[in-house]
Design an enzyme around this catalytic site. Structure first.
Site, PDB file in Angstrom:
ATOM      1  N   LYS A  22       1.316  -9.870  18.133  1.00 30.10           N
ATOM      2  CA  LYS A  22       1.009  -8.431  18.206  1.00 30.10           C
ATOM      3  C   LYS A  22      -0.348  -8.152  17.565  1.00 30.10           C
ATOM      4  O   LYS A  22      -1.192  -7.477  18.141  1.00 30.10           O
ATOM      5  CB  LYS A  22       2.098  -7.641  17.460  1.00 30.10           C
ATOM      6  CG  LYS A  22       1.707  -6.217  17.129  1.00 30.10           C
ATOM      7  CD  LYS A  22       2.794  -5.461  16.389  1.00 30.10           C
ATOM      8  CE  LYS A  22       2.808  -5.619  14.882  1.00 30.10           C
ATOM      9  NZ  LYS A  22       1.793  -4.847  14.136  1.00 30.10           N
ATOM     10  N   ASN A  23      -0.550  -8.684  16.353  1.00 28.94           N
ATOM     11  CA  ASN A  23      -1.760  -8.327  15.618  1.00 28.94           C
ATOM     12  C   ASN A  23      -3.014  -9.004  16.168  1.00 28.94           C
ATOM     13  O   ASN A  23      -4.131  -8.602  15.826  1.00 28.94           O
ATOM     14  CB  ASN A  23      -1.580  -8.617  14.125  1.00 28.94           C
ATOM     15  CG  ASN A  23      -0.624  -7.630  13.479  1.00 28.94           C
ATOM     16  OD1 ASN A  23      -0.247  -6.635  14.112  1.00 28.94           O
ATOM     17  ND2 ASN A  23      -0.237  -7.885  12.247  1.00 28.94           N
ATOM     18  N   ARG A  93      -1.432   3.131  13.153  1.00 26.91           N
ATOM     19  CA  ARG A  93      -2.707   3.062  12.434  1.00 26.91           C
ATOM     20  C   ARG A  93      -3.702   2.105  13.077  1.00 26.91           C
ATOM     21  O   ARG A  93      -4.901   2.295  12.985  1.00 26.91           O
ATOM     22  CB  ARG A  93      -2.483   2.549  11.011  1.00 26.91           C
ATOM     23  CG  ARG A  93      -1.797   3.402  10.079  1.00 26.91           C
ATOM     24  CD  ARG A  93      -1.940   2.793   8.705  1.00 26.91           C
ATOM     25  NE  ARG A  93      -3.138   3.251   8.039  1.00 26.91           N
ATOM     26  CZ  ARG A  93      -4.283   2.615   7.995  1.00 26.91           C
ATOM     27  NH1 ARG A  93      -4.417   1.463   8.589  1.00 26.91           N
ATOM     28  NH2 ARG A  93      -5.307   3.116   7.360  1.00 26.91           N
ATOM     29  N   CYS A 117       0.943   5.227   5.094  1.00 25.88           N
ATOM     30  CA  CYS A 117       2.182   4.867   5.771  1.00 25.88           C
ATOM     31  C   CYS A 117       3.134   4.264   4.751  1.00 25.88           C
ATOM     32  O   CYS A 117       2.825   4.228   3.559  1.00 25.88           O
ATOM     33  CB  CYS A 117       1.916   3.917   6.930  1.00 25.88           C
ATOM     34  SG  CYS A 117       1.432   2.293   6.396  1.00 25.88           S
ATOM     35  N   ARG A 122      -3.604   2.788   2.519  1.00 28.74           N
ATOM     36  CA  ARG A 122      -4.346   2.193   3.634  1.00 28.74           C
ATOM     37  C   ARG A 122      -5.645   2.932   4.004  1.00 28.74           C
ATOM     38  O   ARG A 122      -5.775   3.476   5.101  1.00 28.74           O
ATOM     39  CB  ARG A 122      -3.429   2.047   4.841  1.00 28.74           C
ATOM     40  CG  ARG A 122      -2.176   1.281   4.476  1.00 28.74           C
ATOM     41  CD  ARG A 122      -1.371   0.882   5.644  1.00 28.74           C
ATOM     42  NE  ARG A 122      -1.980  -0.176   6.415  1.00 28.74           N
ATOM     43  CZ  ARG A 122      -1.434  -0.714   7.502  1.00 28.74           C
ATOM     44  NH1 ARG A 122      -0.288  -0.275   7.932  1.00 28.74           N
ATOM     45  NH2 ARG A 122      -2.029  -1.681   8.148  1.00 28.74           N
ATOM     46  N   ASP A 318       2.739  -9.952   5.372  1.00 25.47           N
ATOM     47  CA  ASP A 318       3.678  -9.594   6.445  1.00 25.47           C
ATOM     48  C   ASP A 318       4.957 -10.427   6.425  1.00 25.47           C
ATOM     49  O   ASP A 318       5.862 -10.175   7.221  1.00 25.47           O
ATOM     50  CB  ASP A 318       2.996  -9.720   7.821  1.00 25.47           C
ATOM     51  CG  ASP A 318       1.951  -8.648   8.041  1.00 25.47           C
ATOM     52  OD1 ASP A 318       1.953  -7.657   7.287  1.00 25.47           O
ATOM     53  OD2 ASP A 318       1.132  -8.796   8.967  1.00 25.47           O
ATOM     54  N   VAL A 340      -1.869  -7.693  -1.585  1.00 28.34           N
ATOM     55  CA  VAL A 340      -2.586  -7.095  -0.449  1.00 28.34           C
ATOM     56  C   VAL A 340      -2.246  -5.608  -0.339  1.00 28.34           C
ATOM     57  O   VAL A 340      -3.142  -4.757  -0.265  1.00 28.34           O
ATOM     58  CB  VAL A 340      -2.282  -7.843   0.868  1.00 28.34           C
ATOM     59  CG1 VAL A 340      -3.031  -7.203   2.030  1.00 28.34           C
ATOM     60  CG2 VAL A 340      -2.666  -9.316   0.744  1.00 28.34           C
ATOM     61  N   ARG A 410       8.766  -2.192  17.038  1.00 27.70           N
ATOM     62  CA  ARG A 410       7.298  -2.142  17.081  1.00 27.70           C
ATOM     63  C   ARG A 410       6.703  -3.542  17.090  1.00 27.70           C
ATOM     64  O   ARG A 410       5.603  -3.739  17.623  1.00 27.70           O
ATOM     65  CB  ARG A 410       6.758  -1.387  15.850  1.00 27.70           C
ATOM     66  CG  ARG A 410       7.086   0.088  15.843  1.00 27.70           C
ATOM     67  CD  ARG A 410       6.443   0.749  14.647  1.00 27.70           C
ATOM     68  NE  ARG A 410       5.110   0.197  14.449  1.00 27.70           N
ATOM     69  CZ  ARG A 410       4.511   0.067  13.282  1.00 27.70           C
ATOM     70  NH1 ARG A 410       5.115   0.459  12.183  1.00 27.70           N
ATOM     71  NH2 ARG A 410       3.314  -0.447  13.196  1.00 27.70           N
TER      72      ARG A 410
END
Ligand code: EPU
Length: 431
Positions: A22-23, A93, A117, A122, A318, A340, A410
């Site tokens: 996805k990213n 975002r 979020c 962020r 993540d 992070v 998502r």
């Protein structure tokens, strides 16, 4: 709004095929804005974030279609509305990564300023600083970032480090913008994540001139135009890591097809220290290309571990929540430090509702391992936190109900179906 009803405990066993990242897909989709033609992207997953981003590109003027074999075709010949609307940006975002390519292509862009979020504030100050250094004039108007560079952008030296290290989408934004800038750009402290490498490789295929790919120092020689390309997105390393934890937490064994373990050394190292076996193999896909596969299994107890999340090649933020679910059941105490997103801990209270013993102190969580987790109704708050709750639900005694599973949709394609095929008992219900 769907919920998951998860019956536990189960032990997983079988084969899972990993989808495209996805990213990596999102910035690569944005990169098509830099070309005036039809690009074909392979292995873009079917996720709600991808649908939202497709809508965004559609509003800009692109035409998007999925061919029967799953390829995503993006025709970006016309970009006549360089505006990222609030209605879309507030839902995702990552929409911010159209700012750089729109500015480079159209000389002007308006993108709604993303808010905070569930995982923290962020900010996007480093994105804007980088684009300003390339010559853009930027101001805020009614919640929108208005960026202008009517005479084009000009290459320069840019430092992209911030209080939490490099920025992934900030690097993507400035890298994309600089491919069409006049002259040479040097990005220092660039993010080195595999998703940025994938973006840089795709841009190179489009005709960009980029040196230092994969390093924190990217050197870009601006070109006049880029061409549309056919490009295959890398497998999703966070999906791989999540399924690895699924095998480990259930004391099961999973064979994961289509993964790149070289991108996941910190994760593999941690799993081995925890007592999980991770064995790398090779398979050939339908196009006879060699791909990594991995067999992940656990037989003994879960050993405690200390984890500090960091930008790549460190341990990924993540996967922090998923590992916290795993370490909840370790024989001893573990410590997780989040470097992070220091507030990315919405899952802590939810895991405690399932009888975990987690104590948060600032950006650190101390985990006292418990013998078992117990089912409870819990609330998904963001994508990775919801994955952690599903993993906990697999081994908790009783029926766990995870509310607001749209968060998990998502980023994980049909997660319940894929887990059920290897032994889970997860039921999706609409309420
Ligand atoms: N930061 C700043 N200023 C900026 C940009 C970032 O201070 O201008 C800070 C952030 O607040 C954070 C740190 O820098 O503390 C790193 O943020 P980064 O910009 O790298 O995050 P991102 O690019 O917005 C991407 C992924 C996230 C992933 C992070 C870190 C996408 C679409 N999103 O976000 O993925 O957690 O990098 O690896 O690629 C997810 O998939 O669940 C997810 C949240």
């Amino acid at each position: 709004m769907d919920i998951f009803r998860i019956e536990g405990p189960v032990q997983l066993s079988g084969v899972v095929s990993i989808n495209g990242s996805k990213n990596a897909s999102l910035p690569i989709m944005a990169a098509t804005i830099l070309t005036a033609g039809k690009s074909i992207l392979k292995a873009v997953p079917h996720l709600s974030d991808i649908s939202v981003f497709s809508q965004l590109l559609g509003r800009l003027g692109c035409e998007l279609t999925r061919s029967p074999n799953g390829d995503l075709c993006i025709d970006s010949r016309v970009i006549d509305n360089p505006v990222g609307e609030y209605e879309i940006v507030r839902r995702m975002r990552a929409s911010i990564c159209v700012l750089g390519p729109l500015l480079a292509r159209c000389g002007r862009a308006e993108v709604s300023m993303p808010g905070g979020c569930a995982i923290g504030d962020r900010p996007i100050d480093i994105h804007l600083r980088g684009l300003r250094e390339l010559g853009a004039k930027i101001h805020l108007k009614s919640g929108y970032i208005v960026a202008e560079a009517p005479r084009g952008l000009t290459g320069c030296d840019i430092f992209m480090g911030g209080p939490f290290g490099s920025t992934v989408l900030g690097t993507a934004n400035v890298l994309m913008a600089s491919t069409l800038a006049k002259g040479k750009t040097i990005i220092a402290s660039a993010a080195c994540e595999p998703e940025i490498v994938d973006l840089a490789n795709c841009l190179t295929k489009m005709g960009a001139k980029i040196d230092g790919i994969g390093s924190p120092r990217l050197i870009i020689e601006g070109v006049k135009e880029l061409q549309p390309a056919e490009y295959q997105v890398i497998p999703d390393r966070i999906e791989v890591g999540t399924f690895m934890v699924a095998a480990a937490i259930t004391a099961g064994q999973l064979r994961l097809l289509n993964c790149r373990l070289d991108d996941m050394m910190a994760v593999v190292d941690k799993l081995r220290n925890i007592g999980v076996t991770v064995e790398k193999g090779k398979t050939r896909d339908e196009r006879r290309e060699t791909r990594d596969e991995v067999v992940v299994a656990r037989r003994g107890s879960i050993k405690p571990a200390d984890i500090t999340t960091q930008p790549y090649p460190g341990f990924p933020t993540d996967l922090q929540a998923q590992f916290m679910a795993l370490l909840s059941l370790a024989k001893g105490n573990s410590v997780v430090i989040e470097k992070v997103f220091p507030d990315r801990f919405m899952h802590v209270a939810e895991l405690n509702r399932m009888a975990a013993n987690l104590r948060r102190e600032g950006s650190t969580v101390i985990i006292a391992g418990v013998k078992k987790l117990v089912a409870a109704p819990v609330m998904a708050s963001d994508l990775r936190a919801s994955a952690a709750l599903v993993l906990a639900g697999l081994v908790a005694e009783g029926t766990t109900v995870v509310n607001r599973v749209y968060h998990i949709d998502r980023g994980y394609e049909r997660i319940e179906e894929r887990l059920n095929l290897v032994g889970a008992k997860i039921f999706r219900e609409g309420i």
